[in-house]
Motif scaffolding. Structure first.
Motif, short mmCIF file in Angstrom:
data_model
loop_
_atom_site.label_atom_id
_atom_site.label_comp_id
_atom_site.label_asym_id
_atom_site.label_seq_id
_atom_site.Cartn_x
_atom_site.Cartn_y
_atom_site.Cartn_z
N GLU A 77 0.83 -1.21 0.00
CA GLU A 77 0.00 0.00 0.00
C GLU A 77 0.86 1.26 0.00
OE1 GLU A 77 -3.10 0.22 -0.67
OE2 GLU A 77 -3.44 -1.94 -0.61
N SER A 78 1.96 1.24 0.73
CA SER A 78 2.86 2.40 0.76
C SER A 78 3.48 2.62 -0.61
CB SER A 78 3.96 2.20 1.80
OG SER A 78 3.39 2.07 3.09
N ALA A 79 3.84 1.52 -1.28
CA ALA A 79 4.37 1.63 -2.64
C ALA A 79 3.30 2.21 -3.57
CB ALA A 79 4.82 0.26 -3.14
N GLY A 80 2.05 1.84 -3.29
CA GLY A 80 0.93 2.35 -4.08
C GLY A 80 0.81 3.85 -4.03
N LEU A 81 1.17 4.44 -2.90
CA LEU A 81 1.12 5.90 -2.77
C LEU A 81 2.17 6.57 -3.65
CD1 LEU A 81 0.49 6.25 1.07
CD2 LEU A 81 -1.15 6.53 -0.79
N GLN A 82 3.14 5.79 -4.11
CA GLN A 82 4.14 6.31 -5.05
C GLN A 82 3.90 5.73 -6.44
OE1 GLN A 82 8.27 6.64 -3.63
NE2 GLN A 82 7.59 6.15 -1.57
N GLY A 83 2.70 5.21 -6.65
CA GLY A 83 2.33 4.71 -7.98
C GLY A 83 2.96 3.38 -8.34
N LYS A 84 3.42 2.63 -7.33
CA LYS A 84 4.10 1.37 -7.64
C LYS A 84 3.53 0.19 -6.86
CE LYS A 84 8.24 3.06 -9.70
NZ LYS A 84 9.67 2.84 -9.90
N PHE A 85 2.21 0.19 -6.66
CA PHE A 85 1.59 -0.92 -5.93
C PHE A 85 1.91 -2.27 -6.58
CE2 PHE A 85 -1.75 -4.09 -5.54
CZ PHE A 85 -1.81 -4.25 -4.16
N TRP A 86 1.68 -2.35 -7.90
CA TRP A 86 1.83 -3.65 -8.57
C TRP A 86 3.27 -4.12 -8.59
CZ3 TRP A 86 -2.24 -6.51 -8.70
CH2 TRP A 86 -3.51 -5.90 -8.76
N GLU A 87 4.21 -3.17 -8.70
CA GLU A 87 5.63 -3.55 -8.65
C GLU A 87 5.97 -4.18 -7.31
OE1 GLU A 87 5.57 -0.04 -11.59
OE2 GLU A 87 4.38 -0.79 -9.92
N MET A 88 5.46 -3.59 -6.23
CA MET A 88 5.73 -4.13 -4.89
C MET A 88 4.97 -5.45 -4.70
SD MET A 88 7.38 -3.99 -2.03
CE MET A 88 7.95 -2.37 -1.46
N HIS A 89 3.74 -5.48 -5.16
CA HIS A 89 2.92 -6.70 -5.09
C HIS A 89 3.70 -7.88 -5.71
CE1 HIS A 89 -0.76 -9.18 -5.79
NE2 HIS A 89 -0.22 -9.43 -6.97
N ASP A 90 4.21 -7.66 -6.91
CA ASP A 90 4.94 -8.72 -7.61
C ASP A 90 6.23 -9.07 -6.87
OD1 ASP A 90 2.88 -8.42 -9.38
OD2 ASP A 90 4.10 -7.79 -11.08
N ALA A 91 6.95 -8.04 -6.44
CA ALA A 91 8.23 -8.26 -5.74
C ALA A 91 8.02 -9.07 -4.46
CB ALA A 91 8.90 -6.93 -5.43
N LEU A 92 6.93 -8.79 -3.74
CA LEU A 92 6.66 -9.52 -2.50
C LEU A 92 6.41 -11.00 -2.78
CD1 LEU A 92 4.44 -6.86 -0.72
CD2 LEU A 92 6.62 -7.75 0.16
N ASP A 102 13.68 -7.06 7.26
CA ASP A 102 14.58 -6.20 6.49
C ASP A 102 14.34 -6.27 4.98
OD1 ASP A 102 15.45 -8.77 6.13
OD2 ASP A 102 17.53 -8.40 6.74
N LEU A 103 13.40 -7.10 4.56
CA LEU A 103 13.16 -7.25 3.12
C LEU A 103 12.38 -6.08 2.53
CD1 LEU A 103 13.36 -9.08 0.56
CD2 LEU A 103 11.13 -9.99 1.20
N PHE A 104 11.46 -5.50 3.31
CA PHE A 104 10.54 -4.50 2.77
C PHE A 104 11.26 -3.27 2.22
CE2 PHE A 104 8.26 -6.92 6.09
CZ PHE A 104 7.47 -7.67 5.22
N GLU A 105 12.23 -2.76 2.99
CA GLU A 105 12.97 -1.58 2.51
C GLU A 105 13.86 -1.94 1.33
OE1 GLU A 105 14.91 0.71 5.59
OE2 GLU A 105 13.06 0.69 6.77
N GLU A 106 14.40 -3.14 1.36
CA GLU A 106 15.24 -3.60 0.25
C GLU A 106 14.43 -3.61 -1.05
OE1 GLU A 106 16.85 -7.75 -1.45
OE2 GLU A 106 17.11 -7.54 0.72
N LEU A 107 13.21 -4.15 -0.98
CA LEU A 107 12.36 -4.19 -2.17
C LEU A 107 11.96 -2.78 -2.59
CD1 LEU A 107 10.02 -7.25 -1.44
CD2 LEU A 107 12.09 -7.18 -2.85
N ALA A 108 11.67 -1.93 -1.60
CA ALA A 108 11.30 -0.54 -1.90
C ALA A 108 12.41 0.14 -2.69
CB ALA A 108 11.02 0.22 -0.61
N GLU A 109 13.64 -0.13 -2.27
CA GLU A 109 14.80 0.45 -2.96
C GLU A 109 14.92 -0.15 -4.36
OE1 GLU A 109 19.18 1.79 -1.35
OE2 GLU A 109 18.15 0.11 -0.39
N THR A 110 14.75 -1.45 -4.46
CA THR A 110 14.87 -2.15 -5.75
C THR A 110 13.89 -1.61 -6.79
OG1 THR A 110 15.49 -4.13 -4.53
CG2 THR A 110 14.89 -4.44 -6.83
#
Length: 172
Positions: A77-92, A102-110
């Motif tokens: 949802e936080s990624a969604g606020l930056q227009g990247k919900f689906w990218e984070m959804h897939d990455a998760l 520690d994975l969440f911030e790593e994916l956010a950076e990726t």
């Protein structure tokens, strides 16, 4: 028969054709192994049917069973606020086997998010409320496990593979 409550709206994350004749809503948990198995099948459904379907994902984190499910939902949802919900959804889902704090911030950076904003949003009441509202809508819609699929507002009795089969038959 269970129906989707509330219906899909602009608060949902939607992929696919807006004027699609088939609307699929998945209630999922990012740590659920069954959701993890369904993920590539859902991707295949999206590739096969393209704009014929509209795909919606709602959060249904089973917190008692899955330690990181709620955090994962907050991250998406936080990624969604930056227009990247689906990218984070897939990455998760693609990194489900290594879900940890520690994975969440790593994916956010990726995926190229503003990390400070991501951290702030992940801890915000608004984001927590979005996840809780999704969960609440699942309860109201009769979700009793993940993944649960709704097709055109009605609970689909079966998993992702059954869903794919049904769609293939109905669009032939």
């Amino acid at each position: 028969m269970s129906t989707l409550k509330p219906t899909v709206s602009e608060t949902d994350h939607i992929q696919g054709g807006n004027s699609a004749s088939i609307e699929i809503v998945e209630f999922g948990d990012y740590q659920c192994p069954y959701c993890g198995n369904a993920y590539p099948i859902v991707k295949e459904i999206e590739e096969t049917f393209g704009d014929q379907i509209k795909f919606v994902f709602r959060n249904f984190p089973l917190q008692e069973a899955h330690q990181f499910a709620f955090r994962a939902a907050l991250s998406a949802e936080s990624a969604g606020l930056q227009g990247k919900f689906w990218e984070m959804h897939d990455a998760l889902y693609e990194n489900q086997y290594r879900l940890a704090d520690d994975l969440f911030e790593e994916l956010a950076e990726t995926i190229g998010l503003d990390l400070e904003k991501f951290k702030t949003d992940s801890a915000s009441d608004a984001v927590k409320e979005k996840v809780e509202n999704d969960f609440e809508s699942g309860i109201r819609s009769g979700v009793n496990g993940t993944p649960s699929f709704y097709v055109n507002g009605t609970k689909f009795d079966g998993g992702a593979t059954d869903l794919y089969q049904m769609l293939k038959e109905s669009t032939e």
